[in-house]
Every structure is written in structure tokens, then in C-alpha cells.
Design a protein around this motif. Structure first.
Motif, PDB file in Angstrom:
ATOM      1  N   MET A   1     -39.945 -52.715  23.528  1.00 38.68           N
ATOM      2  CA  MET A   1     -39.580 -51.298  23.631  1.00 38.68           C
ATOM      3  C   MET A   1     -38.363 -51.031  22.749  1.00 38.68           C
ATOM      4  O   MET A   1     -37.232 -51.351  23.112  1.00 38.68           O
ATOM      5  N   LEU A   2     -38.594 -50.470  21.560  1.00 43.65           N
ATOM      6  CA  LEU A   2     -37.524 -50.138  20.633  1.00 43.65           C
ATOM      7  C   LEU A   2     -37.111 -48.677  20.768  1.00 43.65           C
ATOM      8  O   LEU A   2     -35.926 -48.353  20.799  1.00 43.65           O
ATOM      9  N   GLY A   3     -38.074 -47.767  20.829  1.00 41.85           N
ATOM     10  CA  GLY A   3     -37.752 -46.358  21.022  1.00 41.85           C
ATOM     11  C   GLY A   3     -37.153 -46.125  22.397  1.00 41.85           C
ATOM     12  O   GLY A   3     -37.611 -46.699  23.385  1.00 41.85           O
ATOM     13  N   MET A   4     -36.102 -45.300  22.472  1.00 42.86           N
ATOM     14  CA  MET A   4     -35.436 -45.046  23.749  1.00 42.86           C
ATOM     15  C   MET A   4     -36.335 -44.233  24.666  1.00 42.86           C
ATOM     16  O   MET A   4     -36.678 -43.099  24.347  1.00 42.86           O
ATOM     17  N   PRO A   5     -36.746 -44.792  25.810  1.00 40.58           N
ATOM     18  CA  PRO A   5     -37.612 -44.043  26.717  1.00 40.58           C
ATOM     19  C   PRO A   5     -36.804 -43.110  27.621  1.00 40.58           C
ATOM     20  O   PRO A   5     -35.612 -43.306  27.823  1.00 40.58           O
ATOM     21  N   ALA A   6     -37.467 -42.112  28.133  1.00 41.82           N
ATOM     22  CA  ALA A   6     -36.905 -41.329  29.240  1.00 41.82           C
ATOM     23  C   ALA A   6     -37.624 -41.829  30.487  1.00 41.82           C
ATOM     24  O   ALA A   6     -37.705 -43.020  30.726  1.00 41.82           O
TER      25      ALA A   6
END
Length: 401
Positions: free
Chosen positions: A305-310
Motif C-alpha cells: 500500500m503506497l497510496g495514502m488510504p482513507a
């Protein structure tokens, strides 16, 4: 010229729940609308105080706008981070700046042990290293996981902030400001490439080709030896750049599973591949992108998980059944090269920047006064054929410069 105290021009983000909620609603209709409806305001204010020994004032030249900034401004970021920020704060952590003594530097924004007055977790540790985050909430600084989210330091969307010596990396004379402002996100791409665990001969799939996805591709190609790198990118400009930066195949998102099926000789089982990519990097961080990443990954493979999740909702039965490893990838730190030598993410980013013209990813520059236009452009970068949008403070009147 000498640097003297004047008011700082800055974009300040305050804790105003009603305006934050308005930003969240408006941004669902138009990405970037939080700049107009949210609690972000252009102000002239006193500069932040120097927190103590080892700190100095810096004066931004360029500061990038990243996905986490946009999520915050648009009211879409996770409430998890509320305990790791202090209000009001000045956003901005992708910074190339001048110091008071004439150095040109890039900022490693994590407020690590040294910046907060604690002993390093081990000799030579980078700011992002360590296995206990209690220092982020204590010491002589207000809470904040990094510059740009901490009231004590200020942030890069301003004409002045403070930084600790441990955060500063000198910029070589040959490097342009536009290339230097890409070093921080490139360090994130380096960290992703090496944390992915990609081995020689692996198939790696990257979901999403915004700034971080593209830089992860470049770092994978420059620092690892996969057999193939497959990228799912929504826009034609992103697909072309992914190929230029080292991808073997760049396709529309709906075609990524087919590309992985061909590369690995897999079959389709419902929405999943029977096999799949050895490593999948989710550079988006949404429910849909995580579900896609899991469906692309082979049994006992790895999803990063590279993209910052909400807040995401995803079916995890496939992860359980296929024994897929799901790992997070935040910021940067000390890396292990393929030959076993240690180096920081920023050192490796500097090396890669000497080989690849990442400055061409800087698509547009805006003065702080045009922040509404800048944030709108950044929020719709892919659709508008852009990658990195940044604020340009070089023509601002900054402390007599």
C-alpha cells in the motif's frame, strides 16, 4: 543579502469542523474545491520560533502539492491522523529551500528522534527509522508526524519555516530547483521499490500512475531487477511516462489484469487470477484499487500500500485464502541495497536524479496567491495531462532576498 525578520506569507489550515465538512462535500463534486470551501486561508503571520539547538530558518523556493495534501484540503483524509497533527498548521513537505547561510537544501520532512530531542533508535538512523512512534507526540515540539503537519515548524506552503539539521540535504549545483523539488516524492518511490521485496525475475504490477506510481516505476527499474513491470494508468500521458520511466507495459486500468495474465500465464477464476504478479503496488489507496491489487497478486505474493488510504472497504477472503502479504509503505528511511549495503532513501533518490530527468514531471508552478488555481490543477492533474504541480516562492519578497 542579509535575512531579516518580516511577516511570513503562508497558507494556513485551521481546525474548523464546519468548513472541513463543507470541503468534503464540495470536493465530491469537484476535486480541489476544498481550497475554496475548506479551512485553508492565505495569511501574513509571524514566522515560527526556532525550537532550539540544531534548528534553522529556511526559505522555500519550490514546494510541491502531493496527494496527502489534497486529501487534507478536500476533507477526504482519514481521521486517524488527527492525533498526529497540531492545528493550525501550514501544509507542504516537498520542499527545496535556501538556508540563512546560503545553502540550497531539500527537506526530509519526517520529524524524527533527533528533531524532537531524543536519542536515535540506533547509530546513523534516518528520521523515519524506529519501531516506536511515541516521539511523534512528545518532546519539545507540538504533535506532528512531519513538517507540513506540525504547528511548531511551519510548512512549505509559505515563505519561511524552521527545520532541524537532521532533515536537510544539500542540493548539488548541477541540480535545478524543479529537479530538487522531486527528491522527496522520489525518495518515497525508492522506499516503495525496495520495501516491495521485488526479486530478480519477478513480475511487478503497479496500480495507478500519479506521481508516486510513476516514481515507484522508475525506482523499481533503477534499483531492482524484475522480469517485467506492468502499470495500470488512467490517462494517456501517464501511460507514456510510465513506459519512459521503465515500465514494460502500460495499459488502461481495465486492461491491467489481462496484461498480468499474459505475463504470468495465469487463468481467470471469477475476478481473480489463478496466479498473478509476484508483487503488486497500490499507488492509489482506494477501496477499488486495493481490491484490484489483491485480485492481481499471486498466492503468497505481496501487495504494498503506497497510496495514502482513507477509510476503505474491501473483501479480504482472497487475501486469506491466497495467503497474500499486505504491507504498508509510508515515507522513507534506511534502505538495504541489492548488494546488502545500507543507504537512505534520500541518498538513493539523489543518485537516481542524476540519471533520470525527473524535472520534466513538474508540470506547472503557481505563486501562493493563486492557491485555489494551483490546488484545482493538482487535483485534476491526470485529466489535464499534468503530474506534479508546485508553489513557486522564488519571486516572493522573502526576508530581504
Amino acid at each position: 543579502m542579509s535575512l531579516r525578520s518580516v511577516l511570513v506569507k503562508a497558507l494556513r489550515f485551521s481546525r474548523k469542523e464546519a468548513r472541513y465538512a463543507a470541503a468534503a462535500l464540495a470536493s465530491r463534486l469537484r476535486p480541489g474545491a476544498g481550497a475554496t470551501w475548506g479551512p485553508l486561508k492565505l495569511v501574513n503571520d509571524d514566522p515560527p520560533d526556532l525550537p532550539g539547538e540544531g534548528w534553522q530558518r529556511i526559505y522555500p523556493r519550490l514546494t510541491g502539492i502531493c496527494g496527502s495534501d489534497l486529501a487534507t484540503i478536500d476533507g477526504q483524509s482519514s481521521r486517524y491522523f488527527e492525533d498526529y497533527v497540531s492545528f493550525p498548521f501550514v501544509p507542504g513537505h516537498e520542499i527545496v529551500a535556501d538556508t540563512a547561510d546560503g545553502r540550497r537544501v531539500v527537506v526530509e520532512p519526517v520529524l524524527g528522534h533527533a528533531a524532537r530531542g531524543f536519542d536515535l533508535p540506533y547509530p546513523g538512523a534516518a528520521p523515519g527509522d524506529g519501531d516506536d512512534y511515541r516521539h511523534l507526540m512528545s518532546g519539545h515540539l507540538k504533535p506532528g508526524l512531519q513538517t507540513g503537519f506540525c504547528r511548531s515548524t511551519g510548512g512549505g506552503w509559505s515563505t519561511e519555516l524552521v527545520a532541524h539539521d537532521s532533515q536537510l540535504h544539500d542540493v548539488p549545483d548541477w541540480m535545478s530547483d524543479e529537479l530538487a523539488v522531486m527528491i522527496e516524492p522520489l525518495a518515497g518511490g525508492v522506499h516503495a521499490a525496495l520495501r516491495s521485496g521485488a526479486q530478480p525475475g519477478d513480475t511487478v504490477a503497479v496500480v495507478g500512475a500519479g506521481t508516486l506510481g510513476l516514481l515507484a516505476v522508475a525506482a523499481l527499474r533503477g534499483l531492482t531487477e524484475p522480469a517485467s513491470i506492468l502499470v495500470g494508468a488512467r490517462y494517456s500521458t501517464q501511460r507514456a511516462l510510465a513506459l519512459e520511466l521503465g515500465a514494460d507495459s502500460a495499459v488502461e486500468p481495465g486492461e491491467l489484469k489481462r496484461a498480468a495474465r499474459r505475463a504470468t500465464g495465469s487463468f481467470m477464476v471469477g475476478d481473480h487470477l489463478s496466479g498473478g504478479a509476484d508483487v503488486v503496488i497500490d499507488a492509489v489507496g482506494s477501496s477499488a484499487s486495493l481490491a484490484e491489487a489483491l485480485s492481481l497478486c499471486r498466492p503468497r505474493g505481496r501487495v504494498l500500500m503506497l497510496g495514502m488510504p482513507a477509510t476503505v472497504t474491501v473483501e479480504l477472503t482472497g487475501l486469506w485464502h491466497r495467503e497474500i502479504e499486505l504491507a504498508g509503505c509510508y515515507a522513507y528511511g534506511t534502505e538495504v541495497r541489492a548488494d546488502g549495503r545500507l543507504a537512505t532513501s534520500f541518498d538513493l533518490a539523489m543518485e537516481l536524479a542524476g540519471k533520470v530527468a525527473f524535472d520534466r514531471l513538474v508540470s506547472a508552478l503557481y505563486p501562493l496567491d493563486r492557491y485555489v488555481d494551483a490546488l484545482s490543477h493538482a487535483a485534476e492533474a491526470g485529466r489535464r495531462g499534468a503530474v506534479k504541480v508546485a508553489f513557486d516562492m522564488r519571486n516572493e519578497r522573502r526576508r530581504g532576498i
